[in-house]
Design a protein around this motif. Structure first.
Motif, short mmCIF file in Angstrom:
data_model
loop_
_atom_site.label_atom_id
_atom_site.label_comp_id
_atom_site.label_asym_id
_atom_site.label_seq_id
_atom_site.Cartn_x
_atom_site.Cartn_y
_atom_site.Cartn_z
N ALA A 1 3.64 19.01 -8.69
CA ALA A 1 4.92 19.71 -8.54
C ALA A 1 5.56 19.52 -7.19
N LEU A 2 5.39 18.33 -6.67
CA LEU A 2 6.09 18.01 -5.42
C LEU A 2 7.57 17.93 -5.75
N MET A 3 8.43 18.53 -4.92
CA MET A 3 9.85 18.42 -5.22
C MET A 3 10.27 16.95 -5.12
N PRO A 4 11.12 16.43 -5.92
CA PRO A 4 11.91 17.10 -6.95
C PRO A 4 11.33 17.04 -8.36
N VAL A 5 10.04 16.84 -8.52
CA VAL A 5 9.54 16.82 -9.90
C VAL A 5 8.83 18.13 -10.23
N HIS A 6 9.33 19.20 -9.69
CA HIS A 6 8.65 20.49 -9.89
C HIS A 6 9.21 21.24 -11.08
N ARG A 7 10.28 20.76 -11.68
CA ARG A 7 11.03 21.61 -12.61
C ARG A 7 10.25 22.00 -13.86
N TRP A 8 9.24 21.20 -14.19
CA TRP A 8 8.47 21.54 -15.38
C TRP A 8 7.77 22.87 -15.23
N LEU B 1 0.84 -1.20 0.00
CA LEU B 1 0.00 0.00 0.00
C LEU B 1 0.88 1.25 0.00
N GLY B 2 1.92 1.21 0.81
CA GLY B 2 2.82 2.35 0.87
C GLY B 2 3.50 2.59 -0.46
N LEU B 3 3.89 1.51 -1.11
CA LEU B 3 4.54 1.64 -2.41
C LEU B 3 3.58 2.27 -3.41
N LEU B 4 2.35 1.81 -3.39
CA LEU B 4 1.35 2.38 -4.30
C LEU B 4 1.18 3.87 -4.02
N PHE B 5 1.18 4.21 -2.74
CA PHE B 5 0.98 5.61 -2.37
C PHE B 5 2.12 6.47 -2.92
N ILE B 6 3.34 5.95 -2.79
CA ILE B 6 4.48 6.69 -3.34
C ILE B 6 4.32 6.84 -4.85
N LEU B 7 3.93 5.74 -5.52
CA LEU B 7 3.76 5.79 -6.97
C LEU B 7 2.76 6.89 -7.34
N TYR B 8 1.68 6.95 -6.59
CA TYR B 8 0.68 7.97 -6.90
C TYR B 8 1.23 9.36 -6.67
N MET B 9 1.84 9.57 -5.51
CA MET B 9 2.23 10.93 -5.16
C MET B 9 3.29 11.46 -6.13
N TYR B 10 4.21 10.59 -6.54
CA TYR B 10 5.20 11.07 -7.50
C TYR B 10 4.72 10.92 -8.93
#
Lengths: 525, 103, 506, 152, 87, 402
Positions: free
Chosen positions: A239-246, A224-233
């Motif tokens: 634009a959660l850091m570090p994928v905000h650069r766009w 479940l935690g892994l899925l949650f990470i997959l969703y959030m990133y």
């Protein structure tokens, strides 16, 4: 395959599509084309607003479960496109459709004022983007959500790359690259994972879809935690850091697009999706019980602070606004991550509140660019005297960002603080306070500069542009550089005045938004 | 051993010897025309001998006729081929080897 | 005498003999448009037959149709055996070749000397005949013979690009040599199997192999398996054995590239299905033998390596060719999973990739037709000059990427689902997803060039390709969109095919 | 004839095949490659035909004496591989013919039939092709221009 | 009797080996042609002998074919040598 | 060590030596003519293994046609190979060694050479051969069955095949709406479901089909049981011919009617050729028509016919040949052969049988029908093969290097 039904959510989806078609047909006649845009926007707002009373009805949740889903097309056995209206989506759709009207008015002034090329493509893509937003807002299951999420990326890409210059194309690549990488690698994996683990259940429902499989032990907490990470990133648009650069990269787009991207459609689509996933896929209760979501608070908090710090050092106005957006988005995420009913309300509210303030700021930036061809903050000395309306609106927007009354930003921040208090989260409290200070530190100097510093004398020397912020310095604009400008064209001024007023009105009259947010909260099990 | 088998054996043996000598000649002779000589002569003779030998042990008339046919074809075709080879070589300017050495 | 003749019971053989007889008669169609019109008629007829056949297969109680050629019992003579998988591939191949033939007229007119159009279309139709024949047969050796027909015709077709670029010749010869070695390996594999089983009928072979006492340690069977795998790998351009493909697809005449990309390697993969699943059986191929690992490693490496290579190309056709190898990787990765969703994804991607890539090659061909070249520089600003063509290209590209509501997404969905369901195969899912990012990268270079850059030179003056090219292109692209939005038909068929392949029983 | 001796015939076919395969890989001359490909295929044919042999067998042609009496002569060799190989021989000669046609065309357009030289020429062609199609990257394009400007 | 055939056959093969050596060693192309032609004629007899060894004498048609084939091939080679072309 | 094995060993040694020579010899020209020798020797090997038809084909194709084709190519590309510095290509050697080792490893579990117990000898083929030999309903009237032949099993099989199995009248599944219908694709009226074995038809092949008709079991397999393969074999060769036309034929305006070189000035050659051509033609027809009796058949006979034409062209020049067989005629004839073949199959189908079910040609006497069908297809093969071989030769010879 596609039902030609005229129920309101479908109408909301089809209207902009129809608009796009008409706009492309009317491409030769600019006046007609823009009239079509405005009419479509108006009709859309009418349709969307017409759905609101039903959502606000007290027995909404009772009927929600029973209400038949609006199946558009069964793509695969067990995987279909479906629309369903719920409070959060309603809130989002309302914001988007209402701001589209203002944005359209503004666009007319901006695009004409700057003699942009490919204006028809611009309006068509705009309408398509709004259609995607509508689909996203009313998505009834994860698959639909993903479809429109990707559609939004695609339809906004031509807007970002609009100028076709090297800079534009490169930035558009970053934009597309990050959004697609995250969505395809993580979000899609998460969605298919959800589909696999739940045995084919992807329909949004308050409390989440994992209840059964969590209960019978076929889904464990780490997964479940892994899925949650997959969703959030995976939701790169948040634009959660570090994928905000766009987000800063997308600043290369014409300002109406930036306004749309950063205030309404894209970034809001991101945080909206985050919120929707937390509420309707995982369920706050499950996240709390299995303790898999707590990391998000820290990441979001860090994003808020770091983005604010970066914003502090940006000289390019739009870039500073962009980093401000990154930080503001994480407000929504941090609120959602607190996982208490009140914090969910705060998150929903902040989606709305931030929209009005930020669009005002962007409108102002565009206005300055159109009238004075200035893009850097260091050039803005004394501009408030030449463009009083614009800078007044800018000031209002800034206040809203900082969260001071009487602006929209205060409302959501207030709820957030309440939630922080209620859930006893000192870290969040610290973050909010620090970031408020930082917000003030990077917005107020601009206001100060505009109104209280004297305009410099020498305009004729070629102005410096920072290495990474050379937006739209097209050669043909160099000639009539800005020593003699007044306000921007009237559609721009009208639009930004409206949004500025709306920012203030939201403070006093936010019943609709709060009502929807509360409705959302009341739906939580 | 029946008489026809004896005849056959003799003819076959003869064929073998000639065949072998022909091959050996082709292997050992010093120049092209000498080798041609060895091959051309023995080829036709030896093969025809063997085929004739086989005719004696064949009970079946049709097969006998076929055997003779093969022998006949060989008798026509093998010299023709030899002739053509010689002519080609000659036209090409290949001169016979003499004891004085190669030209 | 016709009163005794019925079309329906003879469908399996009609599918193959119609293009055979039609292909020969093409020669007699004279010059001008005659050969083309005839070829279109024939392929259209074949397509119609495959549709009928599909219906029949779906209705068959046993799940398959058997047709014994010459009325000889199947173990003695040659049997045609059509199940959901065959019928689907037949439908794909026949449909795409029909549309491609429609498309071919203009580009062939331009690229092939006028006086040999009848021979060209004869070879063209025979190529289709060979591909369909491989797909429909249930006899191992018949596969080899038809494989050679399709290969020979394809060599000739590729070499016909020689008038545009001489590299077509070396490409064709290289394919000829590698292809023949591959086919010989297949022949050898069949021979080894025949030595062990004494039969050539696939079902029969499977039963005999299953009856062997210790098949896992039977050295002959093991070597047969290995050689078949290598031979099939060459034919279907599995990653390290794909060396012939990019050049061949790049320099073949445009219509031929479209036909090949959509059909030839697909049929190679179909053969792999038949050999691995029907003859050897899932238990042997994927449980006892490490085929899963070998194939999925090769496929994943192929997806990544060729994806990166495709990004670096400037020639659109070459880019598409590399992308084809990568996409074949998806198909192989799918069936290497050996579970229902993986195999179904693989089957459905055969169809989806055929329509998408066929359409894209057609678009590239249309650009060739107008500009005489199709590199990235030539297509600058073409989004305005040839809007329909470029839109088709981009729509196809989105399919390769796997954007939702395109056919590519459906395949990806199944594949990822299959990979997540299989134990320890999640890296395949990751590679599938990363592969679509590479697809974004190469598709996007085209988008940028075509829509966001100014045309230069002659490309500023071109107009849209003729309708006879644009319409077929959009038929395929339209199909890829339609089956992306509503994949219940393709999904159901491929699930059915997957179940029958995995279940062993028809 | 047991053990290894019993299958030596199969080994010779392997040897022949490998001579052919070696030629295909190692020889740069295209004609050589085509010929070697033929050898390679003949090796496989030999395997198939060996498969058909049965101890004490004879050709699978039933003896029909013209007067109508038939006699059975013991086990016949298996005709099935013969039939298959007939087909395969035809295939191999067809492949050879097409290969030769291609080689003639190659000689005419390239002037050589040595694989390594062809490869070099193709590489050069490809490079030229690549360069002709390049400079699409607007970003690079501008950087180049800026660079040039700078130098100027 | 079959021993006799067998010995003959073996002698023929040994001869063929010698000829093969000549064909390879040359030194002129004509030596090669000569040697191959001679091997060709040997095979004609050989195939007949094989029929006798296996007891199936009725397949002498094969030998006729061999003879014709050898002949035509030789002619083709010679035309190539003489005229430099085949047509 | 029996005779077969001894000769086999010696011949194979010779063949191997030739193969090495072919690959290693420097001159392409020597390599080409050695290929001819290689094929002849290989054909001997196959005669030794009692494979008459294959040997026949290999001799005609490999020893004759292929060599001529190779030499025709050398006209254009030159006869010398570029000298290579490194004689031994080590990676190739390693690769081939590994492949060879794998193949040999695979042979280890094979039945030994000539083992009567090998599956291929006792599984399907004996039943097929038994039928060909001519058992009348399991009564070994004329000859005894092959060793190890399971008469009981044959009878069972026989019964299964001959017994008419009634079609299932309750089977209406095909009428149900299929997915295709719901998806709006074409829905024609399907007449009847075709179930395997569900219709009378197998009984049309009596077990004694070939009794007295086809002593050469290779031919019966080739033209009847696996007639479908053979049809495509013919198509393969047809494809090759068309491909060569496509690749090599020069445009008509450049004219292919060049005189060519003639050798008819050499009296001996001329006379011998004139003598032998009629003989070769007659022999070719003999081989085609007597394929079912002895070695040979359409393919071999076709090749023999083609060699007659080729010989004619070699001696009297191409123009003479084109006067006899103009290219448009040969083009049409190549197609005609395959059409005869596939047409025979189609006629069987049109008469209500299955494709290539020759017994439909004469329902009263199925055996005669089959005989007729096989003869027809052999003619078809012969026509196509001879004309394609001729076309290939023409195309390779016609193109002159510039």
């Amino acid at each position: 395959m596609i039902h030609l039904d005229v129920s309101p959510p479908l109408l909301a989806l089809y209207l902009p599509l129809l608009g796009a078609l008409l706009i492309s047909l009317a491409g030769r006649w600019p006046n007609l084309r823009e009239l079509v845009t405005l009419l479509t926007a108006g009709a859309l707002l009418y349709v969307v607003a017409g759905m609101a009373p039903a959502i606000l009805a007290p027995d909404f949740w009772a009927s929600y479960a029973r209400a038949p889903a609006l199946k558009l097309a069964e793509v695969l056995p067990g995987v279909w496109l479906e629309l369903k209206v719920e409070p959060l989506g309603m809130l989002f759709a309302l914001i988007a459709s209402s701001l589209w009207i203002l944005n359209s008015i503004y666009s007319i002034g901006y695009m004409r004022g700057n003699h942009e090329k490919n204006q028809t493509r611009f309006y068509v893509c705009f309408a398509l983007a709004i259609a995607s937003v509508m689909g996203l807002a009313f998505a009834g299951n994860l698959f639909t959500l993903f479809v429109f999420y990707e559609a939004l990326t695609l339809t906004t890409y031509p807007l970002v790359a609009h100028k076709g210059s090297a800079e534009a194309i490169r930035s558009a690549r970053t934009y597309l690259g990050i959004l697609v990488v995250t969505s395809v690698c993580f979000l899609l994996a998460g969605i298919i994972g959800t589909y696999v683990f739940t045995g084919g259940d992807m329909t949004f429902r308050p409390g989440g879809v994992f209840t059964r499989v969590l209960a019978d032990g076929s889904l464990t907490a780490p997964t479940l935690g892994l899925l949650f990470i997959l969703y959030m990133y995976g939701i790169g648009k948040a634009a959660l850091m570090p994928v905000h650069r766009w987000l800063p990269a997308a600043m290369v787009a014409p300002t109406p697009v930036s306004a749309l991207l950063h205030a309404v459609a894209v970034v809001k689509a991101g945080v909206f999706t985050v919120l929707k996933v937390i509420v309707y896929v995982f369920g706050p209760a499950a996240l709390v019980r299995y303790g898999v979501g707590s990391w998000l608070i820290y990441v979001a908090g860090a994003t808020i602070l770091i983005a604010s710090c970066i914003a502090l050092f940006q000289d390019n106005l739009k870039r500073r606004l962009a980093y401000s957006t990154v930080s503001q988005l994480s407000y929504v995420i941090i609120a959602a991550a607190l996982l208490s009913p009140l914090s969910i309300t705060a998150a929903a509210l902040h989606i709305a509140a931030h929209a009005f303030g930020k669009i005002t700021l962007f409108f102002a930036a565009g206005s300055i660019y159109t009238a004075a061809h200035k893009t850097e903050i260091s050039q803005l000395d004394g501009i408030g005297r030449r463009m009083p309306v614009t800078m007044a609106a800018f000031t209002i927007g800034s206040l809203s960002m900082i969260g001071l009354p009487p602006t929209a930003g205060f409302v959501s921040k207030w709820y957030l603080l309440q939630a922080t208090w209620e859930t006893d989260a000192p870290f969040v409290l610290v973050v909010v306070i620090l970031s408020t200070l930082l917000n003030a530190a990077y917005f107020l100097p601009i206001v100060y500069r505009a109104f209280f510093v004297a305009e410099p004398k020498h305009h004729h020397e070629p102005h410096q542009s920072s290495a990474d912020g050379d937006f739209g310095d097209d050669a043909d604009h160099h000639g009539h550089d800005a020593h003699d400008h007044g306000e921007a064209p009237w559609p721009i001024v009208v639009a930004l005045s409206c949004t500025a007023v709306a920012t203030i009105v939201f403070f006093f009259y936010s019943d609709l938004a709060i009502g929807l947010a509360n409705q959302l909260r009341s739906g939580l099990p | 051993m029946h008489w026809n088998e004896v005849v056959c054996t003799v003819l076959l043996a003869l064929g073998c010897v000639i065949n072998f000598s022909g091959s050996y000649g082709v292997l050992k002779f010093p120049d092209f025309y000498a080798r041609l000589h060895a091959a051309g002569k023995t080829d036709s003779l030896a093969q025809v001998l063997i085929l004739l030998g086989l005719v004696f042990v064949t009970p079946d008339v049709l097969t006998k006729i076929k055997l003779m046919l093969v022998a006949f074809i060989l008798l026509i075709v093998a010299p023709t081929a030899t002739f053509a080879i010689t002519k080609a070589a000659h036209l090409d300017g290949l001169r016979p080897w003499t004891r004085g050495g190669r030209q | 005498m016709l009163d005794a003749f019925e079309v329906v019971p003879n469908l399996p053989v009609l599918v193959v003999t119609t293009p055979l007889i039609g292909g020969i008669l093409t020669i007699a169609m004279g010059r001008g448009k005659g050969p083309w019109a005839w070829a279109t008629l024939i392929t259209g007829l074949v397509f119609y037959f495959t549709v009928l056949l599909m219906q029949q297969v779906l209705a068959a109680k046993t799940g398959y149709i058997s047709y014994e050629l010459g009325n000889w019992p199947r173990q003695w003579g040659i049997e045609y055996r059509v199940d959901a998988l065959n019928a689907f591939i037949l439908l794909t191949v026949a449909g795409v070749s029909f549309v491609t033939t429609l498309y071919a007229q203009k580009s062939v007119e331009k690229e092939i000397p006028q006086d040999r159009h009848n021979f060209f279309y004869a070879v063209w139709v025979l190529a289709v005949c060979g591909l369909l024949g491989i797909t429909v047969t249930g006899d191992a050796f018949n596969v080899y013979v038809l494989l050679e027909i399709s290969s020979l015709t394809v060599y000739a077709l590729i070499a016909m690009g020689k008038d545009m670029n001489r590299q077509a010749l070396t490409a064709s010869l290289r394919y000829l040599i590698l292809g023949s070695v591959g086919a010989s390996f297949i022949l050898l594999g069949i021979g080894y199997l025949m030595m062990v089983t004494g039969t050539l009928n696939m079902e029969d072979m499977h039963d005999r192999l299953a009856a062997l006492p210790d098949i896992v340690h039977h050295r002959t069977v093991l070597v047969a398996f290995a050689f078949l795998l290598v031979g099939l790998g060459m034919k279907m351009a599995l990653f390290p054995l794909h060396m012939w493909l990019p050049k061949a697809y790049t320099y073949a005449p445009s219509a031929v590239s479209a036909l090949l990309s959509a059909t030839a390697t697909k049929v190679g993969i179909y053969m792999a299905f038949r050999f691995l699943f029907t003859i050897f059986g899932v238990g042997f191929s994927f449980v006892a033998m490490p085929a899963s690992v070998v194939l999925s490693v090769a496929a994943c490496a192929g997806i990544l390596v060729t994806g990166v290579t495709a990004v670096r190309q400037t020639n659109l056709k070459r880019m598409l060719a590399y992308s084809s190898v990568g996409q074949l990787g998806y198909i192989v990765a799918g069936f290497a999973l050996a579970n229902v969703h993986g195999v179904a994804g693989s089957v459905i991607h055969i169809f989806n990739h055929a329509v998408m890539k066929g359409g894209m090659f057609m678009a590239a061909g249309a650009i060739m037709y107008r500009l005489g070249r199709c590199d990235l520089r030539a297509i600058r600003g073409l989004g305005k000059r040839m809007p329909l063509t470029m839109a088709a290209f981009v729509a196809g590209g989105l399919g390769l990427v796997g954007f939702p509501l395109t056919a590519g997404f459906i395949s990806k969905w199944y594949l990822v689902q299959g990979a997540l369901e299989a134990p320890h195969m999640w890296p395949v899912a990751a590679v599938v997803l990363v592969g679509s990012l590479l697809a974004v990268a190469y598709t996007w270079r085209v988008v940028e060039a075509a829509y966001f850059q100014e045309p230069e030179g002659e490309s500023a003056l071109v107009t849209e390709a003729p309708l006879s090219m644009v319409a077929p292109m959009w038929i395929l692209i339209g199909a890829s969109v339609y089956f992306g939005v509503s994949a219940t038909f393709t999904g159901e068929i491929s699930m059915r095919a997957a179940k029958s392949l995995l279940g062993g029983a028809p | 004839m047991t053990g290894a001796l019993g299958i030596y015939n199969y080994w010779i076919y392997v040897l022949l095949m490998m001579i052919g395969l070696y030629g295909v890989i190692a020889k740069p001359n295209l004609i050589k490659q085509a010929i070697a490909l033929g050898l390679f295929q003949t090796g496989i044919f030999l395997y198939y035909i060996s498969m058909a042999v049965i101890d004490g067998g004879t050709a699978p042609v039933w003896t029909t004496i013209l007067d109508g009496a038939q006699k059975y002569e013991g086990p016949y060799d298996n005709p099935l591989p013969h039939v298959l190989i007939l087909t395969a021989i035809v295939v191999s000669v067809s492949v050879l013919a097409v290969a030769l046609a291609l080689i003639i065309n190659i000689k005419r357009t390239y002037g050589t039939i040595e694989y390594d030289e062809l490869e070099a020429m193709d590489q050069a062609d490809k490079r030229a092709d690549y360069q002709r199609g390049q400079v699409v990257d607007a970003a690079d394009d501008v950087e180049h221009r800026l660079e040039g400007h700078h130098h100027a | 009797m079959s021993t006799v055939y067998l010995i003959t056959a073996v002698v023929l093969i040994v001869g063929a080996f010698m000829l093969l050596y000549r064909a390879l060693a040359g030194p002129t192309v004509y030596d090669t042609i000569l040697a191959t032609n001679a091997i060709g004629t040997k095979t004609i007899v050989f195939v007949t002998l094989l029929g006798y060894i296996s007891g199936r004498t009725e397949f002498i048609d094969m030998a006729i074919i061999y003879a014709l084939i050898t002949f035509i091939t030789t002619i083709a080679i010679l035309k190539y040598i003489e005229k430099g072309r085949l047509d | 060590m029996n005779a077969v094995v001894l000769i086999d060993t010696l011949l194979l040694l010779l063949v191997t030596a030739t193969a090495v020579a072919i690959v290693e010899v420097r001159s392409l020209y020597a390599s080409s003519i050695l290929t001819g020798i290689y094929s002849l020797l290989m054909a001997l090997v196959w005669v030794n293994m009692h494979s008459m038809d294959v040997s026949f084909t290999e001799a005609a194709v490999g020893g004759g046609i292929s060599t001529i084709l190779l030499i025709g190519t050398l006209v254009h590309v030159g006869r010398e190979e570029k000298p290579i510095k490194k004689r031994l290509h080590v990676p190739a050697l390693v690769f081939t060694a590994l492949t060879g080792a794998a193949l040999i490893y695979g042979t280890l579990d094979m039945p030994r050479f000539g083992d009567p117990a090998a599956p291929i000898h006792h599984y399907r083929v004996p039943e097929m051969m038994a039928q060909t030999v001519g058992f009348v309903n399991g009564t070994p009237g004329k000859q005894k069955p092959p060793e190890g032949f399971d008469l009981e099993r044959y009878r069972r099989f026989d019964g299964r095949v001959t017994g008419p199995i009634p079609a299932d009248p309750t089977d209406t599944a095909w009428r149900e709406k299929s997915i295709l219908q719901t998806e709006g694709l074409i829905v024609p009226q399907v007449r009847a479901a075709h179930e395997p074995h569900a219709e009378p038809g197998h009984h049309l092949h009596p077990p004694d089909d070939f009794n007295g008709h086809v002593p050469n079991s290779v031919t019966s397999l080739l033209a009847a049981y696996r007639g479908y393969d053979t049809m495509f074999e013919t198509t393969v060769i047809f494809t090759a011919g068309v491909s060569l036309i496509l690749l090599l034929r020069r445009p008509r305006r450049e004219g292919y009617l060049q005189p060519g070189a003639v050798m008819s000035d050499q009296v001996i050659l001329r006379v011998v050729t004139k003598l032998s051509i009629p003989f070769i033609l007659i022999f070719g027809f003999y081989v085609i028509t007597h394929g079912e009796l002895g070695p040979g058949g359409g393919f071999q006979g076709g090749v023999v016919l083609a060699t007659a034409f080729i010989l004619y062209a070699l001696i009297f020049g191409r123009a003479a040949l084109y006067r006899v067989v103009p290219p448009p005629v040969s083009d049409m004839l190549t197609g005609l052969g395959v059409l005869i073949y596939s047409g025979t199959g189609a006629v069987c189908m049109l008469l209500g049988g299955k494709f290539l079910d020759y017994s439909m040609l004469n329902p009263e006497l199925p055996g005669d029908g089959e005989s007729l069908g096989m003869t027809l297809v052999e003619y078809g093969v012969g026509i196509t093969v001879s004309m394609v071989m001729l076309t290939i030769f023409n195309q390779l010879a016609e193109e002159r290097s510039t």
